[in-house]
Enzyme design. Structure first.
Site, PDB file in Angstrom:
ATOM      1  CG  ASP A   1      -0.257  -0.463   2.398  1.00 53.36           C
ATOM      2  OD1 ASP A   1       0.942  -0.440   2.423  1.00 53.36           O
ATOM      3  OD2 ASP A   1      -1.019  -0.731   3.614  1.00 53.36           O
TER       4      ASP A   1
ATOM      5  CG  ASN B   1      -8.375  -1.341  11.557  1.00 48.31           C
ATOM      6  OD1 ASN B   1      -7.500  -2.078  11.492  1.00 48.31           O
ATOM      7  ND2 ASN B   1      -8.796  -0.290  11.123  1.00 48.31           N
TER       8      ASN B   1
ATOM      9  CG  HIS C   1      -5.601  -2.086   8.645  1.00 49.00           C
ATOM     10  ND1 HIS C   1      -5.667  -0.824   8.751  1.00 49.00           N
ATOM     11  CD2 HIS C   1      -4.406  -2.697   8.924  1.00 49.00           C
ATOM     12  CE1 HIS C   1      -4.316  -0.497   9.107  1.00 49.00           C
ATOM     13  NE2 HIS C   1      -3.622  -1.584   9.249  1.00 49.00           N
TER      14      HIS C   1
ATOM     15  CD  GLU D   1      -8.420   0.963   7.446  1.00 45.32           C
ATOM     16  OE1 GLU D   1      -8.081   0.029   8.238  1.00 45.32           O
ATOM     17  OE2 GLU D   1      -7.843   2.140   8.045  1.00 45.32           O
TER      18      GLU D   1
END
Ligand code: PGA
Length: 234
Positions: A67, A136, A138, A143
């Site tokens: 990313d 979280n 991800h 996400e």
């Protein structure tokens, strides 16, 4: 999913580097998927040291990073291209043209994302994908969401990610709100996946992943769809 628990962060880093080095020895033209973040820094240090000591040769290796932030150019110190050059690419004999990080500053981000997937396909696909995991859940910047594009795409970062990543910027207001990320399908097409996670803050996400219940609320649970995942934990 195979799980290896390491006593220390250093042990996890060396084990991860060892898995990468073994894969490069088996296939000198290995196509590697790579993460950024705090977690893989020890692995990158170990790989750079192994290269320095003559244990591994990256001259035919190709890499595709997970990313990149939208709007940051490669010379921005918080860009993931900058991170990779600093922590790995600039320290080993990989050819710069064989290193790929999504272009977060492209004029047409959609076209750049499609080209990125096409390039991965053209390279023969990713052999070994090293990934981290967010608090979280991800993977890359996939996400938690009700739905998500399967392949490389632009994504809005969640508040949790912006807060978690603000430690690397001069405050939360400087963290980009969007990123380009490989999609979960892009990641799951890798032949092997190596997940690295260290510390208490990842425990809840790891527990969800290990429960075996698949939910887009915790994208890491999608790794259960893959038949060759090793989780290296410390
Ligand atoms: P970290 O990030 O290694 O900095 O914890 C991992 C991630 O957010 O995927």
């Amino acid at each position: 999913m195979k799980k290896i628990i390491c006593k220390t962060y250093n042990e996890m880093s060396w084990k991860a580097a060892d898995i990468v080095i073994t894969a490069v020895k088996e296939k000198p033209g290995l196509v590697l998927g790579l993460p950024t973040g705090t977690t893989p820094i020890g692995m990158y240090d170990a790989l750079a040291n192994a290269y320095k000591d003559g244990f591994v040769n990256f001259s035919r290796v190709a890499t595709f990073n997970l990313d990149e932030y939208v709007g940051l150019t490669p010379d921005h110190p918080q860009s993931y291209r900058y991170f990779m050059d600093k922590h790995l690419f600039g320290r080993v004999n990989i050819k710069p043209k064989n290193t790929h990080v999504p272009d977060g500053a492209a004029a047409d981000l959609g076209a750049a994302a499609r080209n990125y997937d096409a390039l991965i396909e053209k390279s023969g696909g990713i052999d070994l994908f090293v990934v981290g995991i967010g608090q979280n859940g991800h993977i890359g910047f996939n996400e938690p969401a009700a739905s998500m594009p399967a392949f490389t795409h632009v994504v809005e970062l969640t508040q949790n990610t912006i807060e978690a990543n603000s430690r690397l910027f001069n405050g939360m207001s400087e963290v980009p709100l969007k990123a380009v990320t490989q999609g979960m399908a892009t990641i799951l097409r890798a032949k092997k996946i190596l997940l690295l996670a260290s510390g208490e803050s990842k425990r809840a996400a790891l527990e969800k992943m290990e429960s075996g219940i698949i939910t887009l609320d915790c994208p890491a649970t999608l790794l259960n769809l893959h038949r060759d995942v090793t989780a290296l934990l410390s």
